[in-house]
Each structure stands twice: as structure tokens, then as C-alpha cells.
Design an enzyme around this catalytic site. Structure first.
Site, short mmCIF file in Angstrom:
data_model
loop_
_atom_site.label_atom_id
_atom_site.label_comp_id
_atom_site.label_asym_id
_atom_site.label_seq_id
_atom_site.Cartn_x
_atom_site.Cartn_y
_atom_site.Cartn_z
N ARG A 106 0.81 -1.21 0.00
CA ARG A 106 0.00 0.00 0.00
C ARG A 106 0.85 1.26 0.00
O ARG A 106 1.94 1.28 0.55
CB ARG A 106 -0.89 0.01 1.24
CG ARG A 106 -1.93 1.12 1.20
CD ARG A 106 -2.75 1.14 2.44
NE ARG A 106 -2.04 1.88 3.48
CZ ARG A 106 -2.50 2.03 4.71
NH1 ARG A 106 -3.63 1.48 5.08
NH2 ARG A 106 -1.81 2.73 5.59
N CYS A 108 0.02 5.52 0.78
CA CYS A 108 -0.98 6.49 1.22
C CYS A 108 -0.40 7.88 1.05
O CYS A 108 0.72 8.15 1.50
CB CYS A 108 -1.35 6.25 2.68
SG CYS A 108 -2.61 7.40 3.29
#
Length: 129
Positions: A106, A108
């Protein structure tokens, strides 16, 4: 490698912008960015960032399922876009509850603004092999 195949489903929001909800290329599915929009109403969901995060992930899961995958279980990479990094921990809690012990890779990032002035958007890549 097979030709890229657009994926469309009523289970995720759609609009008349020039993009596919997802594109499958072989065993890889690229899911377009989704905000917390309810596909039934076409409106952003009301509520806290946790509820918005859950709706975003439901939208992604619907596209993965339509492509023949197993929802979020097949997601290998997510990019999270937040308009306020103060929401980071709360998004992490809601996100973690959906992915469990083996979350995907991931990224962000904080952005200045998202379409419809929502607070969170995510795109994803899934492996359907």
C-alpha cells in the site's frame, strides 16, 4: 498475454467519464480509483471516515468479483488518497478490519482535493491467477 478487457459492474459506481471501472490484462486487474460513493444512489455516503473507507473497499471488491476474483482477498496493491492525513489512523483501522492479517502492499498520500469533495479515494491492483 491476453488483450486487456474492460470490467463493468452495477456493484460499483459508474459515470460517464472516459474510464473503465477496471481493466483485466491476463491475470492482473487494475481497478480505477473509487471514492465513498454508493453505487445504488450515485451519492457519497454520509458518515465518518471509517464508513467512507468501508464503502470505497466495497466498491473495489465489487469490481474484483465481477472480473472473476475473490473480492478483497485477491487485491495485492492499494493506493490510498486522503485529503487530510489527520484521518490516517482511523482509515488504517477500517482498512485493516477489511484486509485482516495479510493486507496488500500500500501507498498512502495526502492530496489537496478529490472529486465530489470526498475525503478518501483508493485504487487497486488484484492478481486473479
Amino acid at each position: 498475454m491476453s488483450d486487456p478487457t474492460p470490467i463493468e459492474t452495477d456493484g460499483a459506481p459508474s459515470n460517464d467519464n472516459p474510464y473503465s471501472q477496471g481493466v483485466r490484462a491476463g491475470d492482473t486487474l487494475h481497478v480505477s480509483g473509487y471514492g465513498p460513493v454508493d453505487p445504488a444512489t450515485g451519492e457519497a455516503v454520509d458518515g465518518e471516515i471509517e464508513a467512507q473507507t468501508e464503502q470505497v473497499l466495497e466498491n473495489i471488491a465489487a469490481v474484483v468479483s465481477e472480473a472473476g476474483g475473490d473480492g478483497l482477498a485477491d487485491v495485492v496493491k492499494v493506493t490510498v488518497y486522503l485529503t487530510d492525513l489527520e484521518d490516517y489512523e482511523r482509515v488504517n483501522e477500517a482498512y485493516g478490519a477489511q484486509f485482516g492479517d495479510e493486507p496488500p502492499a500500500r501507498v498512502c498520500v495526502e492530496v489537496s482535493r478529490l472529486p465530489e469533495d470526498v475525503c478518501v479515494e483508493m485504487d487497486a491492483t488484484a492478481y486473479l491467477g
